[in-house]
Design a protein around this motif. Structure first.
Motif, PDB file in Angstrom:
ATOM      1  N   ASN A   1       0.850   6.753   0.271  1.00 47.10           N
ATOM      2  CA  ASN A   1       0.028   5.617  -0.227  1.00 47.10           C
ATOM      3  C   ASN A   1      -0.195   5.745  -1.574  1.00 47.10           C
ATOM      4  OD1 ASN A   1      -0.392   4.857   2.336  1.00 47.10           O
ATOM      5  ND2 ASN A   1      -1.810   6.437   2.699  1.00 47.10           N
ATOM      6  N   TYR A   2      -0.445   4.426  -2.403  1.00 46.44           N
ATOM      7  CA  TYR A   2      -0.868   4.615  -3.742  1.00 46.44           C
ATOM      8  C   TYR A   2      -2.152   3.582  -4.133  1.00 46.44           C
ATOM      9  CZ  TYR A   2       1.712   0.019  -4.292  1.00 46.44           C
ATOM     10  OH  TYR A   2       2.059  -1.303  -4.532  1.00 46.44           O
ATOM     11  N   GLN A   3      -2.571   3.726  -5.110  1.00 52.26           N
ATOM     12  CA  GLN A   3      -3.405   2.842  -5.794  1.00 52.26           C
ATOM     13  C   GLN A   3      -3.285   2.322  -7.178  1.00 52.26           C
ATOM     14  OE1 GLN A   3      -7.182   4.992  -4.871  1.00 52.26           O
ATOM     15  NE2 GLN A   3      -7.322   3.958  -3.032  1.00 52.26           N
ATOM     16  N   LEU A   4      -3.509   1.283  -7.509  1.00 52.45           N
ATOM     17  CA  LEU A   4      -3.474   0.663  -8.689  1.00 52.45           C
ATOM     18  C   LEU A   4      -4.559  -0.068  -9.392  1.00 52.45           C
ATOM     19  CD1 LEU A   4      -0.018  -1.439  -8.769  1.00 52.45           C
ATOM     20  CD2 LEU A   4      -0.422   0.905  -9.158  1.00 52.45           C
ATOM     21  N   HIS A   5      -5.144   0.493 -10.576  1.00 48.73           N
ATOM     22  CA  HIS A   5      -5.958  -0.296 -11.555  1.00 48.73           C
ATOM     23  C   HIS A   5      -5.685  -0.323 -12.812  1.00 48.73           C
ATOM     24  CE1 HIS A   5     -10.123  -1.247 -12.487  1.00 48.73           C
ATOM     25  NE2 HIS A   5     -10.123  -0.422 -13.572  1.00 48.73           N
ATOM     26  N   ASP A   6      -5.377  -1.614 -13.126  1.00 46.00           N
ATOM     27  CA  ASP A   6      -4.930  -2.069 -14.404  1.00 46.00           C
ATOM     28  C   ASP A   6      -3.447  -1.222 -14.556  1.00 46.00           C
ATOM     29  OD1 ASP A   6      -6.739  -3.854 -14.832  1.00 46.00           O
ATOM     30  OD2 ASP A   6      -7.866  -2.361 -15.963  1.00 46.00           O
ATOM     31  N   HIS A   7      -3.401  -0.207 -15.787  1.00 43.67           N
ATOM     32  CA  HIS A   7      -2.271   0.570 -16.133  1.00 43.67           C
ATOM     33  C   HIS A   7      -2.324   1.701 -15.091  1.00 43.67           C
ATOM     34  CE1 HIS A   7      -0.260  -1.965 -18.853  1.00 43.67           C
ATOM     35  NE2 HIS A   7      -1.562  -2.052 -19.721  1.00 43.67           N
ATOM     36  N   THR A   8      -3.259   2.157 -14.621  1.00 41.40           N
ATOM     37  CA  THR A   8      -3.680   3.392 -13.832  1.00 41.40           C
ATOM     38  C   THR A   8      -2.909   3.385 -12.543  1.00 41.40           C
ATOM     39  OG1 THR A   8      -5.717   3.622 -14.903  1.00 41.40           O
ATOM     40  CG2 THR A   8      -5.126   5.049 -13.172  1.00 41.40           C
ATOM     41  N   LEU A   9      -2.061   4.382 -12.120  1.00 45.03           N
ATOM     42  CA  LEU A   9      -1.627   4.558 -10.854  1.00 45.03           C
ATOM     43  C   LEU A   9      -1.991   5.944 -10.348  1.00 45.03           C
ATOM     44  CD1 LEU A   9       0.737   3.939  -8.944  1.00 45.03           C
ATOM     45  CD2 LEU A   9       2.452   5.052 -10.437  1.00 45.03           C
ATOM     46  N   ARG A  10      -2.400   6.038  -8.985  1.00 43.72           N
ATOM     47  CA  ARG A  10      -2.452   7.146  -8.146  1.00 43.72           C
ATOM     48  C   ARG A  10      -1.781   6.944  -7.170  1.00 43.72           C
ATOM     49  NH1 ARG A  10      -4.620   8.471 -12.238  1.00 43.72           N
ATOM     50  NH2 ARG A  10      -6.658   8.814 -12.896  1.00 43.72           N
ATOM     51  N   ILE A  11      -1.087   8.169  -6.973  1.00 42.95           N
ATOM     52  CA  ILE A  11       0.004   8.355  -5.703  1.00 42.95           C
ATOM     53  C   ILE A  11      -0.386   9.389  -4.833  1.00 42.95           C
ATOM     54  CG2 ILE A  11       2.245   8.672  -4.777  1.00 42.95           C
ATOM     55  CD1 ILE A  11       3.318   7.250  -7.438  1.00 42.95           C
ATOM     56  N   GLY A  12      -0.564   9.238  -3.652  1.00 41.50           N
ATOM     57  CA  GLY A  12      -0.956  10.280  -2.771  1.00 41.50           C
ATOM     58  C   GLY A  12       0.117  11.194  -2.270  1.00 41.50           C
TER      59      GLY A  12
ATOM     60  N   ASP B   1       0.865  -1.074   0.049  1.00 38.86           N
ATOM     61  CA  ASP B   1      -0.093   0.096   0.045  1.00 38.86           C
ATOM     62  C   ASP B   1       0.841   1.444   0.095  1.00 38.86           C
ATOM     63  OD1 ASP B   1       0.963  -0.361   2.416  1.00 38.86           O
ATOM     64  OD2 ASP B   1      -0.851  -0.100   3.450  1.00 38.86           O
ATOM     65  N   GLN B   2       2.146   1.194  -0.109  1.00 38.96           N
ATOM     66  CA  GLN B   2       2.994   2.445   0.054  1.00 38.96           C
ATOM     67  C   GLN B   2       4.225   2.212  -1.210  1.00 38.96           C
ATOM     68  OE1 GLN B   2       4.529   3.107   4.022  1.00 38.96           O
ATOM     69  NE2 GLN B   2       3.120   4.876   4.180  1.00 38.96           N
ATOM     70  N   VAL B   3       4.561   3.399  -1.521  1.00 40.83           N
ATOM     71  CA  VAL B   3       5.719   3.687  -2.139  1.00 40.83           C
ATOM     72  C   VAL B   3       6.557   4.440  -1.346  1.00 40.83           C
ATOM     73  CG1 VAL B   3       4.927   5.724  -3.570  1.00 40.83           C
ATOM     74  CG2 VAL B   3       6.809   4.377  -4.308  1.00 40.83           C
ATOM     75  N   ILE B   4       8.061   3.998  -1.094  1.00 42.18           N
ATOM     76  CA  ILE B   4       8.906   4.531  -0.625  1.00 42.18           C
ATOM     77  C   ILE B   4      10.085   4.866  -1.304  1.00 42.18           C
ATOM     78  CG2 ILE B   4      10.351   4.053   1.485  1.00 42.18           C
ATOM     79  CD1 ILE B   4       8.442   1.612   2.146  1.00 42.18           C
ATOM     80  N   VAL B   5      10.542   6.152  -1.051  1.00 41.21           N
ATOM     81  CA  VAL B   5      11.549   6.553  -1.789  1.00 41.21           C
ATOM     82  C   VAL B   5      12.921   6.420  -1.210  1.00 41.21           C
ATOM     83  CG1 VAL B   5      12.550   8.671  -3.011  1.00 41.21           C
ATOM     84  CG2 VAL B   5      10.385   8.279  -2.920  1.00 41.21           C
ATOM     85  N   GLY B   6      14.065   5.858  -1.612  1.00 42.08           N
ATOM     86  CA  GLY B   6      15.175   5.669  -0.956  1.00 42.08           C
ATOM     87  C   GLY B   6      16.654   6.205  -1.475  1.00 42.08           C
ATOM     88  N   GLN B   7      17.618   5.976  -0.855  1.00 42.35           N
ATOM     89  CA  GLN B   7      18.905   6.621  -1.375  1.00 42.35           C
ATOM     90  C   GLN B   7      19.008   7.983  -1.438  1.00 42.35           C
ATOM     91  OE1 GLN B   7      20.145   2.560  -3.610  1.00 42.35           O
ATOM     92  NE2 GLN B   7      19.862   4.211  -4.587  1.00 42.35           N
ATOM     93  N   LEU B   8      18.301   8.906  -0.865  1.00 45.70           N
ATOM     94  CA  LEU B   8      18.300  10.205  -0.597  1.00 45.70           C
ATOM     95  C   LEU B   8      18.706  10.621   0.750  1.00 45.70           C
ATOM     96  CD1 LEU B   8      15.515  11.515  -2.589  1.00 45.70           C
ATOM     97  CD2 LEU B   8      17.645  11.620  -3.277  1.00 45.70           C
ATOM     98  N   CYS B   9      18.447  11.553   1.381  1.00 38.33           N
ATOM     99  CA  CYS B   9      18.618  11.975   2.763  1.00 38.33           C
ATOM    100  C   CYS B   9      17.556  11.563   3.641  1.00 38.33           C
ATOM    101  CB  CYS B   9      19.250  13.366   2.759  1.00 38.33           C
ATOM    102  SG  CYS B   9      19.440  13.903   4.624  1.00 38.33           S
ATOM    103  N   ASN B  10      16.308  12.106   3.570  1.00 38.03           N
ATOM    104  CA  ASN B  10      15.259  11.802   4.367  1.00 38.03           C
ATOM    105  C   ASN B  10      14.353  10.909   3.724  1.00 38.03           C
ATOM    106  OD1 ASN B  10      14.741  14.268   6.171  1.00 38.03           O
ATOM    107  ND2 ASN B  10      15.493  15.225   4.680  1.00 38.03           N
ATOM    108  N   ALA B  11      13.684  10.192   4.631  1.00 38.43           N
ATOM    109  CA  ALA B  11      12.798   9.144   4.089  1.00 38.43           C
ATOM    110  C   ALA B  11      11.520   9.604   3.641  1.00 38.43           C
ATOM    111  CB  ALA B  11      12.740   8.027   5.286  1.00 38.43           C
TER     112      ALA B  11
END
Length: 265
Positions: free
Chosen positions: A90-101, A76-86
């Motif tokens: 949240n995100y949702q998928l429907h077929d090819h559609t992507l929605r990121i909060g 249920d989450q996308v996490i960004v790494g290899q920077l400084c801050n974490a």
């Protein structure tokens, strides 16, 4: 002599396991996202021109390629790494559609030049993604394409997570590592000096409930670099290794985080 599969080969095997037949080409199976770390390789504008300024210098000056932004997907989450801050959202998928909060994260100051500006760019840009797909045909590792509302694209290369590489979620354990290595009888390296470790257990409130006996540790812990004179408590992920030789460990041990660190004089 039989050699174990490389990570490149395992990437293909893990993707085959993650994507069901008939779905891999379309790239709409969410488990394919979860099975890999995704490192940003290219950022393109709507005309297909490469956009610069989306990566960082290497951790060590003069040590090759720039450091890439990395995305990891949980259910249920996308996490960004290899920077400084974490950073995460949240995100949702429907077929090819992507929605990121909206992105949320820590706000500590970062000493590296440009890293906070890049974090702000990622924080603003990633929620604008609206289409995703996986490309696998003719590739040794999978590729994730994120498309944005203005026609821009992110191209990300996949490497298997530890769980997909070893074929399971693994087990979380705690190990205390003594400050000094000791001489030990390693079956393959006569002059080898072992780490001294003991197992620790904690309850749900984080209180220590068990301290094991000190034992020689004949292997290494991936991601852990021992410093003489420093005692550490490590949180380690333990994964079974399929087909391990009889004279080798049946498990892979990978550092998850350093819980405590103390200089011992």
């Amino acid at each position: 002599m039989r050699f174990p599969p490389t990570r490149t080969l395992w990437a293909g095997l893990a993707l085959c396991a993650a994507l069901q037949p008939g779905i891999a080409a379309a790239g709409t199976e969410p488990s394919g996202l979860l099975a890999f770390h995704w490192e940003l390789r290219e950022v393109l504008d709507a005309q297909g021109h490469i956009q610069l300024g989306w990566n960082l210098p290497p951790d060590i000056p003069g040590a090759g390629a720039a450091r890439a932004v990395r995305l990891d997907f949980t259910p249920d989450q996308v996490i960004v790494g290899q920077l400084c801050n974490a950073l995460s959202a949240n995100y949702q998928l429907h077929d090819h559609t992507l929605r990121i909060g909206p992105m949320i994260g820590t706000r500590r100051a970062c000493p590296e030049t440009g890293v906070m500006a890049l974090e702000q760019k990622v924080e603003q840009r990633l929620p604008e993604a609206n289409v995703w797909r996986l490309e696998t045909h003719g590739l040794t590792t999978p590729r994730l394409i994120l498309e944005f509302a203005d026609g821009g694209k992110w191209v990300l290369d996949g490497t298997p997570t530890d769980a997909s590489f070893y074929g399971g979620p693994g087990e979380k354990i705690f190990l205390e590592v003594a400050p000094e290595r000791v001489a030990c009888q390693h079956p393959q390296m006569p002059l080898y000096r072992c780490l001294q470790v003991r197992a620790l257990e904690y309850d749900a409130q984080g209180l220590k409930t068990r301290v094991g006996a000190w034992e020689n540790w004949y292997g290494e812990i991936q991601g852990y670099a021992h410093q003489p004179g420093v005692r550490n408590v490590l949180r380690v992920m333990r994964y079974p290794k399929a087909g391990a030789p009889a004279d080798a460990s049946a498990y892979a041990y990978i550092l998850d985080m350093t819980v405590e660190s103390e200089i011992v004089r």
